[in-house]
Motif scaffolding. Structure first.
Motif, PDB file in Angstrom:
ATOM      1  N   LYS A  17      26.877 -22.624   1.580  1.00 20.99           N
ATOM      2  CA  LYS A  17      26.362 -23.336   0.417  1.00 20.99           C
ATOM      3  C   LYS A  17      24.860 -23.099   0.273  1.00 20.99           C
ATOM      4  N   ARG A  19      21.442 -24.298  -1.773  1.00 19.10           N
ATOM      5  CA  ARG A  19      20.889 -25.413  -2.530  1.00 19.10           C
ATOM      6  C   ARG A  19      19.385 -25.224  -2.677  1.00 19.10           C
ATOM      7  N   GLU A  20      18.838 -25.926  -3.654  1.00 14.55           N
ATOM      8  CA  GLU A  20      17.402 -25.877  -3.904  1.00 14.55           C
ATOM      9  C   GLU A  20      16.927 -27.274  -4.272  1.00 14.55           C
ATOM     10  N   ILE A  21      15.791 -27.674  -3.726  1.00 13.91           N
ATOM     11  CA  ILE A  21      15.176 -28.935  -4.118  1.00 13.91           C
ATOM     12  C   ILE A  21      13.729 -28.649  -4.527  1.00 13.91           C
ATOM     13  N   HIS A  29      14.360 -23.888  -0.642  1.00 14.73           N
ATOM     14  CA  HIS A  29      15.748 -23.433  -0.621  1.00 14.73           C
ATOM     15  C   HIS A  29      16.345 -23.766   0.742  1.00 14.73           C
ATOM     16  N   GLU A  34      29.285 -25.184   5.295  1.00 14.86           N
ATOM     17  CA  GLU A  34      29.813 -26.539   5.180  1.00 14.86           C
ATOM     18  C   GLU A  34      30.841 -26.900   6.240  1.00 14.86           C
ATOM     19  N   SER A  39      27.181 -32.684   7.213  1.00 15.86           N
ATOM     20  CA  SER A  39      26.529 -32.968   5.930  1.00 15.86           C
ATOM     21  C   SER A  39      25.797 -34.304   5.948  1.00 15.86           C
ATOM     22  N   ASN A  43      21.953 -34.674   4.739  1.00 21.09           N
ATOM     23  CA  ASN A  43      21.557 -35.572   3.653  1.00 21.09           C
ATOM     24  C   ASN A  43      20.715 -36.751   4.112  1.00 21.09           C
TER      25      ASN A  43
END
Length: 163
Positions: A17, A19-21, A29, A34, A39, A43
């Protein structure tokens, strides 16, 4: 860019997976597998700390997150770290944070069917856990293609091969 290169390399395996924030208009990045990572830790620990960061903390991301085994790695090490359950974070450097899930249940002996030759092992868990058990044992670049078979059952299967 490093992330695009990695996406091309892992494009056939949907369990990776990307993702970018954005924090203070800075793009961070992150990539994880997964089935091999927890997770909840990603998180509730890692991302939580990223959102609490001050501008000055971006110079030392590795030491900002406490109680987490982390390393600065090179691009050619990313897949190896992903397959060990690390979260890969890219912001100017490539960081690896250990967030592996607990996949201790092993492959069991097949008792329900008679097998004359070949393997006697069976996978009793859901497809994600089974994939995680395989990835835990095979640390090379394992490609996973996900298919759905059956008109009625719509059974998910994975075709795995070493790239």
């Amino acid at each position: 860019m490093i992330i695009n290169k990695l996406k091309r390399r892992l494009k056939h395996s949907p369990d990776y997976k990307f993702r970018e924030i954005k924090i203070y208009n800075k793009k961070i990045h992150y990539v994880f597998n997964e089935v091999l990572t927890d997770s909840k830790v990603i998180n509730e620990v890692i991302l939580k700390y990223f959102y609490k960061m001050k501008r000055s903390d971006f110079n030392n991301i590795r030491n900002f997150i406490p109680n987490c085994n982390s390393e600065i790695i090179k691009f050619n090490q990313i897949v190896n770290y992903l397959n060990k359950g690390y979260l890969i974070v890219y912001y100017k450097k490539i960081y690896a944070f250990l967030v592996n899930s607990n996949l201790d249940r092993g492959v069991n002996l097949l008792n329900s069917e008679l097998s004359i030759g070949g393997s006697k092992d069976s996978f009793n868990e859901n497809i994600r856990i089974n994939l995680g058990l395989i990835r835990k044992r095979i640390k090379s670049n394992l490609v996973s293609l996900n298919y759905e078979i059956g008109k009625i059952s719509k059974t998910s299967i994975n075709l795995l091969y070493i790239d």
